[in-house]
Write an enzyme that holds these catalytic residues in place. Structure first.
Site, PDB file in Angstrom:
ATOM      1  N   GLY A  21       0.808  -1.218   0.000  1.00  0.00           N
ATOM      2  CA  GLY A  21       0.000   0.000   0.000  1.00  0.00           C
ATOM      3  C   GLY A  21       0.832   1.254   0.000  1.00  0.00           C
ATOM      4  O   GLY A  21       0.546   2.216   0.720  1.00  0.00           O
ATOM      5  N   ALA A  22       1.857   1.286  -0.845  1.00  0.00           N
ATOM      6  CA  ALA A  22       2.817   2.398  -0.823  1.00  0.00           C
ATOM      7  C   ALA A  22       2.389   3.581  -1.679  1.00  0.00           C
ATOM      8  O   ALA A  22       3.107   4.579  -1.737  1.00  0.00           O
ATOM      9  CB  ALA A  22       4.188   1.913  -1.291  1.00  0.00           C
ATOM     10  N   GLY A  25      -1.095   7.723   1.534  1.00  0.00           N
ATOM     11  CA  GLY A  25      -1.129   7.733   2.986  1.00  0.00           C
ATOM     12  C   GLY A  25       0.172   7.385   3.662  1.00  0.00           C
ATOM     13  O   GLY A  25       1.253   7.866   3.312  1.00  0.00           O
ATOM     14  N   GLY A  27       1.863   4.610   3.682  1.00  0.00           N
ATOM     15  CA  GLY A  27       2.819   3.906   2.838  1.00  0.00           C
ATOM     16  C   GLY A  27       3.631   4.842   1.978  1.00  0.00           C
ATOM     17  O   GLY A  27       4.845   4.662   1.799  1.00  0.00           O
ATOM     18  N   SER A 150      -3.844  -0.724  14.718  1.00  0.00           N
ATOM     19  CA  SER A 150      -4.623   0.484  14.977  1.00  0.00           C
ATOM     20  C   SER A 150      -5.021   0.509  16.445  1.00  0.00           C
ATOM     21  O   SER A 150      -5.135  -0.546  17.090  1.00  0.00           O
ATOM     22  CB  SER A 150      -5.883   0.490  14.101  1.00  0.00           C
ATOM     23  OG  SER A 150      -6.848   1.417  14.574  1.00  0.00           O
ATOM     24  N   TYR A 175     -13.475  -4.267  11.288  1.00  0.00           N
ATOM     25  CA  TYR A 175     -12.168  -3.598  11.201  1.00  0.00           C
ATOM     26  C   TYR A 175     -11.363  -3.839  12.468  1.00  0.00           C
ATOM     27  O   TYR A 175     -10.171  -4.182  12.410  1.00  0.00           O
ATOM     28  CB  TYR A 175     -12.368  -2.098  10.987  1.00  0.00           C
ATOM     29  CG  TYR A 175     -11.059  -1.332  10.910  1.00  0.00           C
ATOM     30  CD1 TYR A 175     -10.204  -1.485   9.824  1.00  0.00           C
ATOM     31  CD2 TYR A 175     -10.678  -0.462  11.928  1.00  0.00           C
ATOM     32  CE1 TYR A 175      -9.000  -0.797   9.760  1.00  0.00           C
ATOM     33  CE2 TYR A 175      -9.484   0.234  11.869  1.00  0.00           C
ATOM     34  CZ  TYR A 175      -8.648   0.069  10.781  1.00  0.00           C
ATOM     35  OH  TYR A 175      -7.457   0.750  10.723  1.00  0.00           O
TER      36      TYR A 175
END
Length: 304
Positions: A21-22, A25, A27, A150, A175
Site C-alpha cells: 500500500g505504498a 497515505g 505507505g 490500529s 475492522y
C-alpha cells in the site's frame, strides 16, 4: 524523552524495503522517508496508474530515489503468490517488509477467495505474504517484519465460530477484529521466530489518528461523514503517523515483539513511543489458534 523524528533514520544505502500500500497515505510517507535515506523501496499498489503517479511524486521530492513498483492485491491470494514469486524470480532481496496496506470499515463484501474483506485483506493477505517472503527475509540485512495495526484493535474480538462475520455485520467491529488479528499475528510471529533461532524480528506499529484516505475509501454513510468532519479538526499529518512504522523498521535500538505508536491523547497523536497491545492481543493461546486457522485458510504454512 526526546522525540523520534525522520532525522533519526540511519543511512539505509544497500538495503531493500517492501511496503504494501505504498501509493498513498502512510505507505507513501514511509516510502519518501526511507528513500531519502538511501533505501531501495519496492512499492506495491493494486492500481498501476496510481502506483506510478505515487512513485513519480516521490521521485520529485527525493531526486535519485531508488524505487520500483510492483502490483499486489492483498484481497487476492493469487496476486500475493504472484508477487512473492516475482521477487524470487527476479532475485530481489528483502531486508524489511512493512505490512502497511489495509481497508477500513467497508460495507460487507468478500475477497476473491471468499473471506470477509477487512479480515481477508488486513490480516490474511499479510499473513500469506509474510510467510511466502520469510526465507528471503531470513537472508536479509537486519531483517524485520513490521505489521501495522490500529488503536481500534482494543475493541477487537476474535470469534473462531464466525471469523468472517457472517452473523450480524458491523463495519467497525470487522475492522477492529482485523486489527487485533494483526497484533496477534505480529506477536506470535516473534515467538516462533525466537524459538526457531531466526534472525528476523517482528515488530508492530500504529499511526494514531492520521489524516489519510483510508478513512474515506472504505466507510460509507454516517461513518464517512464523521471522518470528513473529524479528520481536518483532529487528525495528525500522515508524515507524523508514519514515523511509528518507520521507527520499527529502521531504529537500531528496537527489539522483536515491540509495538510503537503515537502515545498522546489516548494514543491518537504524537511521535512514536513504545505502547502496549490489548490483553487479547497478547494472549498466546488465541494467537496460536489464529495462526493455525490462518495457515488453513491461506494455504501458507510457515514451518516455524
Amino acid at each position: 524523552m526526546s522525540k523520534w523524528t525522520a532525522e533519526a533514520i540511519p543511512d539505509l544505502t544497500g538495503r531493500t524495503f517492501v511496503i504494501t500500500g505504498a501509493n498513498s497515505g502512510l505507505g507513501l510517507e514511509s516510502t519518501r522517508m526511507l528513500a531519502a535515506h538511501g533505501a531501495h523501496v519496492v512499492m506495491t499498489a493494486r492500481d498501476r496508474l496510481k502506483g506510478e503517479a505515487a512513485a513519480a511524486r516521490v521521485g520529485q521530492d527525493v531526486p535519485g530515489a531508488s524505487l520500483e513498483l510492483r502490483i499486489l492485491d492483498l484481497a487476492d491470494l493469487e496476486s500475493v503468490r504472484e508477487f512473492a514469486e516475482g521477487l524470487r524470480n527476479d532475485a530481489v532481496p528483502v531486508d524489511v517488509l512493512i505490512n502497511n496496506a489495509g481497508v477500513m470499515m467497508t460495507p460487507q463484501r468478500d475477497t476473491k477467495q471468499g473471506f470477509e474483506m477487512q479480515f481477508g485483506t488486513n490480516h490474511l493477505g499479510h499473513f500469506a505474504l509474510t510467510g511466502l517472503l520469510l526465507d528471503r527475509l531470513a537472508a536479509g540485512n537486519d531483517p524485520r517484519v513490521v505489521t501495522v495495526s490500529s488503536t481500534l484493535h482494543k475493541k477487537g474480538e476474535i470469534d473462531f465460530d464466525d471469523l468472517m462475520h457472517r452473523g450480524r455485520y458491523s463495519p467497525t467491529a470487522a475492522y477492529a477484529r482485523s486489527k487485533v488479528a494483526n497484533l496477534l499475528f505480529g506477536l506470535e510471529l516473534q515467538r516462533r521466530l525466537t524459538a526457531a533461532g531466526s534472525p528476523v524480528r517482528s515488530l508492530m506499529a500504529h499511526p494514531g489518528y492520521s489524516n489519510t484516505n483510508l478513512q474515506f475509501a472504505g466507510p460509507t454513510g454516517w461513518r464517512k461523514a464523521m471522518m470528513r468532519i473529524g479528520n481536518p479538526l483532529f487528525a495528525q499529518k500522515p508524515a507524523i503517523g508514519a514515523l511509528a512504522q518507520v521507527r520499527a523498521a529502521v531504529a537500531p535500538d528496537v527489539a522483536g515483539g515491540q509495538y510503537y505508536g503515537s502515545a498522546a491523547l489516548f494514543e491518537s497523536r504524537g511521535f512514536p513511543e513504545l505502547v502496549r497491545p490489548s490483553r487479547l492481543a497478547q494472549d498466546p493461546q488465541v494467537a496460536a489458534r489464529l495462526w493455525e486457522e490462518s495457515e488453513k485458510l491461506t494455504g501458507v504454512v510457515y514451518g516455524l
